[in-house]
Scaffold this active site. Structure first.
Site, PDB file in Angstrom:
ATOM      1  N   CYS A  77       6.919 -13.619  31.430  1.00  0.00           N
ATOM      2  CA  CYS A  77       6.956 -15.048  31.113  1.00  0.00           C
ATOM      3  C   CYS A  77       5.526 -15.604  30.969  1.00  0.00           C
ATOM      4  O   CYS A  77       4.831 -15.254  30.031  1.00  0.00           O
ATOM      5  CB  CYS A  77       7.772 -15.792  32.170  1.00  0.00           C
ATOM      6  SG  CYS A  77       8.193 -17.468  31.674  1.00  0.00           S
ATOM      7  N   HIS A 170      13.218 -12.881  32.570  1.00  0.00           N
ATOM      8  CA  HIS A 170      12.907 -12.675  33.997  1.00  0.00           C
ATOM      9  C   HIS A 170      13.673 -11.475  34.554  1.00  0.00           C
ATOM     10  O   HIS A 170      14.834 -11.599  34.921  1.00  0.00           O
ATOM     11  CB  HIS A 170      13.226 -13.940  34.788  1.00  0.00           C
ATOM     12  CG  HIS A 170      12.210 -15.011  34.559  1.00  0.00           C
ATOM     13  ND1 HIS A 170      11.073 -15.118  35.322  1.00  0.00           N
ATOM     14  CD2 HIS A 170      12.130 -15.969  33.612  1.00  0.00           C
ATOM     15  CE1 HIS A 170      10.336 -16.117  34.868  1.00  0.00           C
ATOM     16  NE2 HIS A 170      10.956 -16.653  33.826  1.00  0.00           N
ATOM     17  N   GLU A 172      13.265 -10.013  37.345  1.00  0.00           N
ATOM     18  CA  GLU A 172      13.385 -10.009  38.809  1.00  0.00           C
ATOM     19  C   GLU A 172      14.656 -10.708  39.280  1.00  0.00           C
ATOM     20  O   GLU A 172      15.059 -10.563  40.431  1.00  0.00           O
ATOM     21  CB  GLU A 172      12.143 -10.668  39.448  1.00  0.00           C
ATOM     22  CG  GLU A 172      12.013 -12.180  39.270  1.00  0.00           C
ATOM     23  CD  GLU A 172      11.386 -12.604  37.933  1.00  0.00           C
ATOM     24  OE1 GLU A 172      11.418 -11.799  36.983  1.00  0.00           O
ATOM     25  OE2 GLU A 172      10.896 -13.747  37.849  1.00  0.00           O
TER      26      GLU A 172
END
Ligand code: XMP
Length: 521
Positions: A77, A170, A172
């Protein structure tokens, strides 16, 4: 070691957790970290997301030295945008902030197998989670596009000749189903990091490290609470230096039912730890008299704790000839991350940490064996050290204890009512097999009265509020719901009303966090 540079995103620590789950050691450092000052040579570097825009004048900047060696880099990002900007590409604000699911189309480069490594094994279109206000609108020179979405033409990119990757999504977050694979591909196949981080190896290394620091005659003192962190830390310390570790349990008068006796059973009878119980319940409860403000309660309990602990520590120190040099603290990695953040600790909503002042006047050196670990790693460590499942999976309990679960003024009588109700609640949760699914549950005593009827008599008594939440990080939490669970709650309600004098009504708190918090005060 994988280095994660944190640019301030709320989810940076999750990148670290995911990588640790692969058994690979990683450290998260503030983005201001200079490569020249690094105390280790990373096998790979991950640049996190950020609440900033790369064009903000005060935006956090990456040390360009990150790109000067051949260490693989993955920008996530903001990390991708920062990398793109630094290398001459274009980043612009999106017309609308993109927040939610997107489908990632994957582009393969058969002539360039290295480029395919990041998204290896992932089938496109893959559902991914996006959360960004800016995006790359022109890749930097020599970058190939390996992933696109309907709105992001540069959702995943790789440098043609260097091991530099960037992704807008993302990985994660659990919402991105292929996120784990992306991170695993990066750390194992691209960085070639090997999984050598296990709690078994941690135990051995940490015990040796403690022995080395403390030496053959040094002594350590530390507070225990009956919770997972302090018990695991105490057990580890006991394994390392035996009787030269001195544990102190301060009874603050607002602990759970029979807590001191239970801690004694576990630490002394089962583990053979040197434990001193300091009963200061009267001192705490006297000081809490008339206080209703939650933050004042926290302050009183925090300060009194320090005072009592220091006095007890001085006695123990005298008894063993002034040989106590170290103070044990069960600090975990999330606290460390928070304290080193480049933005400074985040805004205080509640003052959670009430032992901060302990070191200042005690002249002790700090020893923190858990400071590299996440909570789930501490539980695993506890399991390896042979602690009971019941302890390993124990719910967290706040330092100010039942004082913040008796709403309004804290009196001995009110504490006892809350304590008994809580005991019944937790007992039934365990009986019903819900304890592990729930992250935290407790009973709070409300400072209001309600009308009821018992036999043929009118009653006018207090209300108990039950709380049960599911969460992974305690920053946000969902209420526990379900038809079977509600039947259990009904049973619990009638047990509490029947068995706890002074209560004639039980309610269930169905608010999520945010906007509510887990505790009522
Ligand atoms: P909140 O109520 O802020 O709680 O949603 C999040 C987690 O922190 C615990 N908590 C505390 N722990 N001292 C502590 O040691 C405190 O003053 C305190 N206040 C809240 C709470 O139990 C939950 O796990």
């Amino acid at each position: 070691t994988i280095l994660i540079l944190d640019f301030g995103s709320q989810t940076s620590h999750l990148i670290a957790r995911r990588i640790r789950e692969f058994g690979i050691y990683c450290e998260l450092l503030p983005c201001t970290q200079k490569m020249a000052d690094l105390h280790f040579k990373p096998k790979g570097i991950i640049l996190s997301g950020s609440p900033y825009s790369v064009y903000d004048s005060d935006a956090p900047r990456v040390d360009p030295a990150v790109f000067e060696s051949d260490v693989p880099v993955l920008g996530i990002c903001y990390g991708l945008q920062e990398m793109t900007k630094l290398m001459g590409g274009k980043v612009e604000a999106c017309e609308h902030r993109e927040y939610g699911y997107a489908m990632l189309d994957i582009h393969r480069f058969p002539d360039h197998p290295f480029a395919d490594k990041l998204l290896q094994g992932i089938q496109g279109p893959a559902e991914v989670w996006m959360s960004h206000g800016d995006q790359v609108t022109g890749a930097a020179e020599n970058f190939l596009v390996i992933g696109t979405t309907g709105t992001a033409p540069f959702a995943a990119v790789v440098h043609k000749d260097k091991p530099f990757f960037g992704i807008q999504l993302h990985p994660e977050l659990t919402h991105t189903a292929c996120g784990k694979d992306v991170l695993r591909n990066f750390v194992t196949s691209i960085c070639q990091a090997s999984p050598s981080w296990t709690m078994e190896s941690f135990v051995e290394k940490e015990i040796a490290r403690i022995q080395q620091i403390v030496g053959p005659t040094g002594r350590v003192i530390g507070a225990v609470s009956g919770g997972v962190d302090s018990t695991v830390a105490a057990k580890l310390m006991h394994e390392a230096i035996g009787d030269r570790f001195h544990a102190i349990l301060v009874d603050n008068g607002v602990m759970r039912l029979d807590e001191c006796a239970n801690v004694k059973k576990m630490l002394v009878d089962k583990m053979g730890i040197n434990l001193k119980i300091a009963d200061a319940s009267d001192l705490f409860l006297d000081r809490l008299a008339g206080v209703t403000d939650p933050e004042k309660k926290r302050k009183i309990i925090g300060n009194t704790f320090i005072e009592v602990f220091e006095a007890e520590a001085a006695i123990v120190d005298k008894e063993c000839g002034g040989e106590i040099e170290y103070l044990l603290q069960g600090t975990l990695y999330p606290d460390v991350i928070e304290s080193i953040s480049f933005k400074g600790p985040s805004a205080t909503i509640k003052t959670h940490h009430n032992v901060g002042g302990l070191l200042e006047d005690m002249k002790l050196k700090l020893i923190e064996p858990l400071r590299e670990l996440f909570k789930d790693e501490v539980r695993e460590l506890g399991r390896i050290l042979g602690l009971d499942d019941e302890l390993v999976w124990r719910h967290p309990f706040p330092g100010p204890g039942i004082a913040i679960r008796v709403l309004g003024e804290v009196t001995r009588e009110q504490v006892q009512i809350a304590r008994l109700a809580d005991h019944i609640y937790i007992e039934e949760i365990k009986k019903g097999g819900y304890y592990r699914q729930i992250s935290q549950a407790y009973a709070a005593l409300l400072p209001i009265k309600a009308v009821g009827v018992m036999g043929d008599k009118r009653t006018y008594e207090q209300v108990i509020a039950l709380r049960a939440v599911e969460t992974t990080d305690f920053m946000s939490a969902d209420v526990m719901i379900g038809a079977e669970w509600f039947l259990t709650l009904k049973r619990i309600s009638s047990r509490i009303i029947n068995e706890v004098k002074g209560v004639n009504r039980v309610v269930y708190d169905i608010s999520s966090k945010p906007p509510a918090t887990i505790e009522w005060e």
